[in-house]
Motif scaffolding. Structure first.
Motif, short mmCIF file in Angstrom:
data_model
loop_
_atom_site.label_atom_id
_atom_site.label_comp_id
_atom_site.label_asym_id
_atom_site.label_seq_id
_atom_site.Cartn_x
_atom_site.Cartn_y
_atom_site.Cartn_z
N UNK A 197 0.86 -1.17 0.00
CA UNK A 197 0.00 0.00 0.00
C UNK A 197 0.91 1.24 0.00
N UNK A 198 0.82 2.07 -1.05
CA UNK A 198 1.69 3.22 -1.20
C UNK A 198 1.08 4.47 -0.59
N UNK A 199 1.93 5.28 0.04
CA UNK A 199 1.51 6.61 0.46
C UNK A 199 1.61 7.53 -0.76
N UNK A 200 1.04 8.70 -0.66
CA UNK A 200 1.15 9.66 -1.76
C UNK A 200 2.61 10.03 -2.00
N UNK A 201 3.37 10.20 -0.94
CA UNK A 201 4.79 10.57 -1.07
C UNK A 201 5.58 9.45 -1.75
N UNK A 202 5.27 8.20 -1.43
CA UNK A 202 5.94 7.08 -2.09
C UNK A 202 5.57 7.01 -3.57
N UNK A 203 4.33 7.32 -3.87
CA UNK A 203 3.89 7.37 -5.26
C UNK A 203 4.68 8.43 -6.03
N UNK A 204 4.86 9.61 -5.44
CA UNK A 204 5.62 10.67 -6.10
C UNK A 204 7.05 10.23 -6.42
N UNK A 205 7.63 9.43 -5.54
CA UNK A 205 9.02 9.00 -5.72
C UNK A 205 9.15 7.69 -6.49
N UNK A 206 8.04 7.03 -6.82
CA UNK A 206 8.09 5.72 -7.45
C UNK A 206 8.70 5.79 -8.85
N UNK A 207 9.69 4.94 -9.08
CA UNK A 207 10.34 4.86 -10.39
C UNK A 207 10.86 3.44 -10.57
N UNK A 208 10.24 2.72 -11.50
CA UNK A 208 10.68 1.35 -11.76
C UNK A 208 11.61 1.28 -12.96
N UNK A 209 11.97 2.44 -13.50
CA UNK A 209 12.90 2.47 -14.61
C UNK A 209 12.27 2.21 -15.97
N UNK A 210 10.95 2.32 -16.06
CA UNK A 210 10.26 2.15 -17.34
C UNK A 210 9.46 3.41 -17.65
N UNK A 211 8.83 3.43 -18.80
CA UNK A 211 7.95 4.55 -19.17
C UNK A 211 6.50 4.29 -18.80
N UNK A 212 6.24 3.25 -18.03
CA UNK A 212 4.87 2.94 -17.63
C UNK A 212 4.33 4.07 -16.74
N UNK A 213 3.03 4.32 -16.91
CA UNK A 213 2.38 5.37 -16.14
C UNK A 213 1.33 4.75 -15.22
N UNK A 214 1.30 5.24 -14.00
CA UNK A 214 0.38 4.70 -13.00
C UNK A 214 -0.45 5.82 -12.39
N UNK A 215 -1.67 5.46 -11.99
CA UNK A 215 -2.45 6.31 -11.11
C UNK A 215 -2.40 5.66 -9.74
N UNK A 216 -2.56 6.45 -8.69
CA UNK A 216 -2.61 5.94 -7.34
C UNK A 216 -4.07 5.92 -6.91
N UNK A 217 -4.61 4.75 -6.63
CA UNK A 217 -6.01 4.61 -6.26
C UNK A 217 -6.08 3.83 -4.95
N UNK A 218 -6.46 4.52 -3.89
CA UNK A 218 -6.55 3.93 -2.56
C UNK A 218 -5.25 3.22 -2.17
N UNK A 219 -4.13 3.86 -2.49
CA UNK A 219 -2.82 3.33 -2.11
C UNK A 219 -2.25 2.29 -3.04
N UNK A 220 -2.99 1.91 -4.06
CA UNK A 220 -2.52 0.89 -5.02
C UNK A 220 -2.15 1.56 -6.34
N UNK A 221 -1.12 1.05 -6.98
CA UNK A 221 -0.73 1.55 -8.29
C UNK A 221 -1.57 0.88 -9.36
N UNK A 222 -2.23 1.66 -10.20
CA UNK A 222 -3.00 1.13 -11.33
C UNK A 222 -2.28 1.54 -12.61
N UNK A 223 -1.84 0.53 -13.36
CA UNK A 223 -1.14 0.76 -14.62
C UNK A 223 -2.11 1.30 -15.65
#
Length: 193
Positions: A9-35
């Protein structure tokens, strides 16, 4: 189709810093990353057209606003949505200049272009999240049903007006804008030169 990535479960701050090294884009929905699936070319063409039209109108009126494509909006404690186009004030950008392009205060206008996999997200989830934020104007451009819904925030809810065919879109923040539904939808086509 939305893919939810199994993870913590990601916090908003963790979402801001999230980088898996790809160009994939995610939304944060209730703490979960949605591709987010890549958009269609029609989707991209319409979003690009809207961005250009709104930038021209901002410049023509000398407004202290900026128009961005594919930037984010924080819509809750552990929520962040990616918009197709939005308009924010220069001051909102100044406060976040060296941070991720995610607006943490309501933009003036949010625009979404519907794709087959985004119908529920654009009409239902984003509508309720944007209303809760008090985003004063929200456009849903739907090339699937050939209509544009303009939602104006009134007393905590959106009042919806649907425009079709050659109707001119009526915008509260751009009252002089002269743009028809047909012009917007045709921008999603490729014409012979």
């Amino acid at each position: 189709m939305i893919t939810v990535i199994p993870q913590k479960n990601y916090t908003f701050e963790e979402y801001l810093a999230y980088d898996e090294g790809t160009n994939k884009r995610y939304e944060l929905v209730d703490g979960k990353l949605e591709l987010m699936n890549p958009p269609t070319f029609r989707h991209l063409l319409i979003a690009k057209f809207i961005e250009r039209i709104l930038e021209i109108e901002i410049e023509r009126l000398s407004l202290p606003w900026l128009c961005f494509k594919e930037a984010g909006i924080r819509t809750g404690w552990k929520k962040s949505r990616l918009t197709d186009v939005y308009i924010i004030t220069r001051e909102q950008v100044r406060e976040l200049l060296d941070e991720s392009a995610i607006c943490q205060t309501p933009p003036l206008l949010a625009v979404e272009v519907v794709s087959p996999d985004s119908v529920t997200r654009d009409y239902r989830y984003k509508r309720s999240e944007y209303a809760a934020l008090g985003i004063s104007e929200y456009w849903i451009i739907d090339p699937i049903t050939n209509k544009i819904s303009v939602l104006l925030w009134e007393e905590g809810l959106y009042e919806e007006t649907i425009f079709t065919e050659n109707q001119t879109i009526i915008s509260r923040i751009f009252p002089q804008l002269s743009l028809t539904v047909e012009q917007v939808l045709v921008s999603g086509n490729i014409t012979e030169v």
